[in-house]
Design a protein around this motif. Structure first.
Motif, short mmCIF file in Angstrom:
data_model
loop_
_atom_site.label_atom_id
_atom_site.label_comp_id
_atom_site.label_asym_id
_atom_site.label_seq_id
_atom_site.Cartn_x
_atom_site.Cartn_y
_atom_site.Cartn_z
N GLU A 1 -9.37 -1.13 4.45
CA GLU A 1 -9.44 -1.49 3.08
C GLU A 1 -9.17 0.16 2.54
O GLU A 1 -8.04 -0.18 1.46
N LEU A 2 -9.23 1.08 2.84
CA LEU A 2 -8.99 2.45 2.45
C LEU A 2 -7.31 2.49 2.90
O LEU A 2 -6.62 2.77 2.06
N ALA A 3 -7.15 2.19 3.96
CA ALA A 3 -5.60 2.49 4.42
C ALA A 3 -4.57 1.40 3.54
O ALA A 3 -3.39 1.66 3.11
N ALA A 4 -5.03 0.25 3.33
CA ALA A 4 -4.31 -0.75 2.64
C ALA A 4 -3.97 -0.35 1.36
O ALA A 4 -2.96 -0.71 0.87
N ARG A 5 -4.82 0.37 0.74
CA ARG A 5 -4.70 0.81 -0.78
C ARG A 5 -4.10 2.16 -1.07
O ARG A 5 -3.50 2.43 -1.78
N ALA A 6 -4.02 2.95 0.17
CA ALA A 6 -3.55 4.26 0.26
C ALA A 6 -2.05 4.50 0.12
O ALA A 6 -1.23 3.68 0.83
N PRO A 7 -1.48 5.50 -0.32
CA PRO A 7 -0.03 5.74 -0.24
C PRO A 7 0.19 6.04 1.10
O PRO A 7 -0.50 6.68 1.99
N THR A 8 1.46 5.96 1.58
CA THR A 8 2.07 6.55 2.96
C THR A 8 1.68 7.91 3.09
O THR A 8 1.70 8.71 2.23
N LYS A 9 1.06 8.35 4.42
CA LYS A 9 0.92 9.55 4.63
C LYS A 9 0.04 10.36 3.83
O LYS A 9 0.22 11.43 3.42
N SER A 10 -0.99 9.71 3.20
CA SER A 10 -2.09 10.33 2.46
C SER A 10 -3.52 10.58 2.82
O SER A 10 -4.26 11.03 2.14
N ILE A 11 -3.77 10.19 4.09
CA ILE A 11 -5.14 10.03 4.58
C ILE A 11 -5.16 11.19 5.54
O ILE A 11 -4.47 11.08 6.65
N CYS A 12 -6.29 12.19 5.43
CA CYS A 12 -6.69 12.88 6.46
C CYS A 12 -7.91 12.80 7.08
O CYS A 12 -8.71 12.65 6.40
N LEU A 13 -8.12 12.60 8.43
CA LEU A 13 -9.27 12.41 8.71
C LEU A 13 -10.04 13.71 9.61
O LEU A 13 -9.16 14.32 10.48
N LEU A 14 -10.86 13.79 9.35
CA LEU A 14 -11.83 15.06 10.12
C LEU A 14 -13.09 14.40 10.56
O LEU A 14 -13.84 14.15 9.80
N ALA A 15 -13.26 14.46 11.86
CA ALA A 15 -14.62 13.93 12.52
C ALA A 15 -15.05 15.29 13.26
O ALA A 15 -14.50 15.90 13.79
N HIS A 16 -16.63 15.32 13.52
CA HIS A 16 -17.14 16.46 13.91
C HIS A 16 -18.08 15.61 15.43
O HIS A 16 -18.77 14.44 15.09
N SER A 17 -18.18 16.26 16.47
CA SER A 17 -18.79 15.78 17.55
C SER A 17 -19.25 14.30 17.81
O SER A 17 -18.07 13.91 17.98
N MET A 18 -20.26 13.85 17.51
CA MET A 18 -20.26 12.15 17.88
C MET A 18 -19.79 11.49 16.95
O MET A 18 -19.56 10.10 17.23
N GLY A 19 -19.53 12.03 15.77
CA GLY A 19 -18.83 11.40 15.00
C GLY A 19 -17.26 10.82 15.17
O GLY A 19 -16.66 9.78 14.85
#
Length: 350
Positions: free
Chosen positions: A181-199
């Motif tokens: 849902e987030l990506a479908a609504r977001a502009p192109t190349k606008s999402i930055c993902l940051l995960a830590h450890s088990m995430g």
């Protein structure tokens, strides 16, 4: 009443990475969680550690004057003031339509694209801890887009490792749907993902599922940062790495030889973790591997993504400036032979 500040609307980034924040700042952050809602009375706790359906909403947190980059002295929202950060309102729960409407609101006449920084926390983390870490990191990075965190039902207890691991598997489907849902609504190349450890285990599983279902959404992701990934190295190389690269997405893995959590995870799971260094770091074509071993990350050497000014500065260059490792400050290349080929990773100077 909650509101979004113009600084968060602007999408602009400071060109100077400072060592402290002399002035106060308001951080309005969005959240999604599949934890159980427990209310905000008494202790001030909003969400527990049991499984539930997906909830979304918003928090408003103020960073007090004098906060030092990389420091979060207390990780509880309960009781109001906690050293560097203050919760200014109770958690605002929204339905999905209102949530995405706020997240992708008109930028008050500004034409600049706003990025989204989505943080997925690791093992042994409560909802409160995830919220304050997100606020601290977004503030320390001078991030001028929208801060968002996804909180899966970790127990927040050091002895809850196996239960937490099971809950990342359970939560994976919910995160996949949310990312869709987030990506479908977001502009192109606008999402930055940051995960830590088990995430990282949950994020990578969900991202893999999303790419299998809707590979066209890959163009929405600009940056993927995997900090101390508690993920099986063999599975990562065979099933995941190839899905992350391509389409101009800037992918970075942070690893350390001194990460005690990664050593413990290998003993429990029986296989080397991506975030560990056993001989030489894992290097995959198209992905920047950065070794933080030379940075003082005591006592566990595991949460450097948030409590090391040097690592935060490096992440700043990735997210705010889109700079690859070869052009980033304080990193030097290291080459070694793997499978008959010369490969390269990057390490912080001593």
């Amino acid at each position: 009443m909650l509101f979004i500040t113009l600084l968060l609307l602007s999408g602009c980034s400071s060109k100077v990475f400072v060592e402290s924040n002399a002035r106060s700042e308001t951080i309005d952050e969005f959240y999604a969680t599949d934890r159980n809602f427990v209310g905000d009375s008494g202790t001030g706790e909003f969400y527990g550690n049991d499984r539930d359906t997906l909830s979304v909403g918003m928090l408003r947190i103020e960073r007090l004057p004098g906060h030092a980059i990389g420091e979060l002295k207390d990780k509880s929202l309960a009781g109001g003031k906690r050293h560097d950060f203050v919760l200014r309102d109770t958690a605002l729960r929204m339905n999905k339509e209102a949530f995405f409407s706020h997240l992708f609101r008109a930028a008050d006449g500004l034409d600049e694209k706003r990025d989204i920084l989505l943080y997925i926390h690791g093992f042994n983390t409560t909802f409160d801890e995830a919220a304050l870490t997100m606020a601290q990191v977004a503030s320390d990075l001078g991030f001028r887009g929208d801060a968002l965190f996804y909180s899966w039902p970790s127990t927040g207890q050091i002895l809850g490792y196996v239960r937490d691991q099971n809950n990342t598997d359970w939560s994976r489907k919910n995160l996949t749907g949310f990312l869709r849902e987030l990506a479908a609504r977001a502009p192109t190349k606008s999402i930055c993902l940051l995960a830590h450890s088990m995430g990282n285990r949950e994020l990578l599983g969900a991202f893999l599922d999303l790419m299998r279902e809707q590979p066209d959404l890959k163009t929405k992701f600009r940056v993927i940062i995997l900090a101390a990934p508690d993920v099986d190295s063999g599975i990562f190389c065979r099933d995941i790495a190839g899905v992350l690269t391509g389409d101009g997405t800037l992918v970075t893995i942070y690893v350390s030889r001194r990460d005690k959590a990664m050593k413990a995870s290998e003993k429990v799971n029986g296989y080397v973790r991506v975030g560990d260094v056993n001989g030489e770091p894992l290097v995959v074509p198209g992905i920047d591997t950065v070794d933080v071993t030379n940075i003082d990350t005591v006592p566990m050497g595991h949460s450097y993504f948030a409590n090391s000014r040097l690592v935060l500065s490096d992440i700043y260059s990735i997210i705010n400036e889109g700079v690859r490792a070869e052009s980033r400050f304080s990193l030097r290349p290291v080459e070694y032979e793997s499978g008959g080929k010369r490969v390269m990773y990057w390490i912080f100077e001593r």
